[in-house]
Design an enzyme around this catalytic site. Structure first.
Site, PDB file in Angstrom:
ATOM      1  NE  ARG A  68      -2.136  -1.578   3.432  1.00 17.59           N
ATOM      2  CZ  ARG A  68      -2.481  -1.946   4.687  1.00 17.59           C
ATOM      3  NH1 ARG A  68      -3.640  -2.507   4.806  1.00 17.59           N
ATOM      4  NH2 ARG A  68      -1.882  -2.437   5.562  1.00 17.59           N
ATOM      5  CG  ASP A  70       2.154   6.513   2.918  1.00 18.92           C
ATOM      6  OD1 ASP A  70       1.350   5.640   3.620  1.00 18.92           O
ATOM      7  OD2 ASP A  70       3.336   6.733   3.424  1.00 18.92           O
ATOM      8  CE1 TYR A 128       6.984   2.219  -2.398  1.00 22.19           C
ATOM      9  CE2 TYR A 128       7.757   0.254  -1.619  1.00 22.19           C
ATOM     10  CZ  TYR A 128       6.841   1.111  -1.571  1.00 22.19           C
ATOM     11  OH  TYR A 128       5.518   0.610  -1.093  1.00 22.19           O
ATOM     12  NE  ARG A 215       6.811  10.554   2.431  1.00 23.66           N
ATOM     13  CZ  ARG A 215       5.474  11.149   2.944  1.00 23.66           C
ATOM     14  NH1 ARG A 215       4.458  10.537   2.827  1.00 23.66           N
ATOM     15  NH2 ARG A 215       5.473  12.319   3.421  1.00 23.66           N
TER      16      ARG A 215
END
Length: 283
Positions: A68, A70, A128, A215
């Site tokens: 999932r 953000d 990522y 992040r």
């Protein structure tokens, strides 16, 4: 039933007559409130994908994703699975669903898979890329697809910090205080940093990630690249096991979910990793 219980139920083989299908979804997350469908009705990627696939199936469809994302985060290769009784060819699933989706979301392929395939629990790793434009002028093109920093970042310093974050560690300092994962231990398999033209790319792969983990890692590495901290600080933050020891959480705009890896027996299609504007020069 709790969230984990519902997903574990979805892992069980569907009833007789049902088919399990896997799909690859690409999306620009800047106009969505994340992947997961919300009771508030705010726009999410899951909601529009389920609606589109449901139109093709002729009945409601529920999808489970590999990871999932953000609000504001993008994906080039988000893998999902869903069960259906509808008999459609792969091409019909792709063309039909894309005709129902907004321009910022696309289904790249759909394939039948074995009934024990699960987009989340069968994944061995997730990957990522976080993309930064570090220059004095803000970018006009891809303004919602890049993280912008006015001053140049020291790539060598950031590379010196990366090894502190590779391996199996307690990443409490690198997750949001709202993270609901019971276990903060994750295994980061690689963390690479390199330049492509005027862009700085952080490429990270792990068995799984905590909420805001990437992040927060990017925020620490950016602070080091700005010269505000030494490379060793990345390790000090990790050892503190306290979110307050970390830096600012980096913006979501430059973050892309680029791959989910599965055992070879599932034989999912492979494509060049994205985002496509980076080209195929990546290491």
């Amino acid at each position: 039933m709790g969230e984990r219980g519902a997903e574990e139920e979805a892992l069980q083989a569907p009833s007789q007559g049902f088919f399990r299908l896997a799909a690859c979804v690409e999306y620009d997350g800047s106009g969505f409130h994340g992947w997961q469908k919300l009771k508030s009705g705010l726009p999410t990627v899951q909601a529009v994908v389920e609606q589109a696939l449901g139109r093709v199936a002729g009945k409601d469809v529920s999808v489970v994703c590999a990871g999932r994302t953000d609000a504001g985060v993008h994906a080039c290769r988000q893998i999902v699975h869903f069960d259906t009784t509808a008999v459609r060819c792969d091409r019909s699933w792709v063309l039909g669903s894309n005709s129902q989706l907004p321009e910022t979301v696309a289904v790249r392929w759909v394939r039948p898979v074995e009934r024990d395939f699960h987009a989340r629990f069968a994944a061995c790793a997730r990957r990522y890329r976080y993309i930064i434009h570090d220059g004095p002028v803000r970018p006009a093109i891809l303004r919602r697809g890049l993280s912008w920093h006015r001053h140049p970042l020291d790539l060598d310093a950031m590379r010196s910090a990366a090894p502190y974050l590779v391996g199996t560690h307690d990443f409490t300092s690198y997750r949001t205080v709202h993270c609901q994962a019971r276990n903060p231990v994750r295994t980061v398999e690689h963390l690479q940093l390199y330049r492509l033209g005027g862009l700085l790319v952080m490429d990270v792969q792990a068995n799984a990630f905590l909420h805001h983990m990437i992040r927060n890692m990017a925020g620490v590495l950016i602070a080091i690249g700005q010269g505000r901290q030494s490379p060793e600080w990345a390790g000090h933050v990790l050892q503190a096991r306290d979110r307050r020891a970390g830096g600012v959480t980096a913006a979501p705009h430059g973050l892309y979910f680029v791959d989910a890896l599965y055992p070879p027996r599932f034989a999912l299609p492979r494509e060049p990793l994205g985002p496509s504007f980076l080209g195929e020069q990546m290491p």
